[in-house]
Scaffold this active site. Sequence first.
Site, PDB file in Angstrom:
ATOM      1  N   HIS A  90     -15.383  52.251  57.097  1.00 33.32           N
ATOM      2  CA  HIS A  90     -15.115  51.002  57.945  1.00 33.32           C
ATOM      3  C   HIS A  90     -14.250  50.030  57.197  1.00 33.32           C
ATOM      4  O   HIS A  90     -13.856  49.723  56.381  1.00 33.32           O
ATOM      5  CB  HIS A  90     -16.695  50.212  57.641  1.00 33.32           C
ATOM      6  N   HIS A 145      -9.912  51.167  65.511  1.00 34.51           N
ATOM      7  CA  HIS A 145      -9.838  52.438  66.167  1.00 34.51           C
ATOM      8  C   HIS A 145      -8.453  52.303  66.909  1.00 34.51           C
ATOM      9  O   HIS A 145      -7.971  51.337  67.317  1.00 34.51           O
ATOM     10  CB  HIS A 145     -10.932  52.331  67.396  1.00 34.51           C
TER      11      HIS A 145
END
Length: 113
Positions: free
Chosen positions: A46, A100
Site C-alpha cells: 500500500h 494505481h
Amino acid sequence: MSSCIFCAIAAGELPADVVHRSERFLAFRDIAPKAPVHLLVIPVRHVASIAESAGLDADERAEMPVFIAEVASRAGLDEAGYRVTTNHGAHARQAVFHLHWHVMGGAPLSETM
Ligand code: 5GP
Ligand code: ZN
C-alpha cells in the site's frame, strides 16, 4: 479484510479480473472502463498515491515502468498506442487511495483527458 479495496484485491480478498502479476505489482481490468482496454496497475504494498512514492523501495521503483509497459504489450496495445495516467488528490478526482496507474487504449482516446 483490508479497508483499502486495492489492498483487498492484491490479497485475493476481493475478486478482480487479473491480467498480469509479479511479486511486487498487479494488473487487473478496471470495473468501469473508460476505454475499450482499461487496466489498472498497482503496487502490492500500500502506497496512497504518486505523492507518496518515496514510500516505494528501490526494487518497486525500478520495476514499475517496466511492469506497466509489459502489461500494455501483453494487452496488444504497443502498435496503436496507449495512455498511462495516475491521479493524486481532489483536483485529479482520485477516488481510490492506493497508487494505481490507468493503462488505456484500444481506440483513439480523448484529446482533452
Ligand atoms: P481514480 O479516480 O482513483 O484514479 O480511479 C479509480 C479507478 O478504480 C476507477 O477507474 C474505478 O472504476 C476503479 N475501481 C474502483 N473500484 C474498483 C473495484 O472494486 N474493482 C476494479 N477492478 N476497479 C475499481
Ligand atoms: Zn491499499
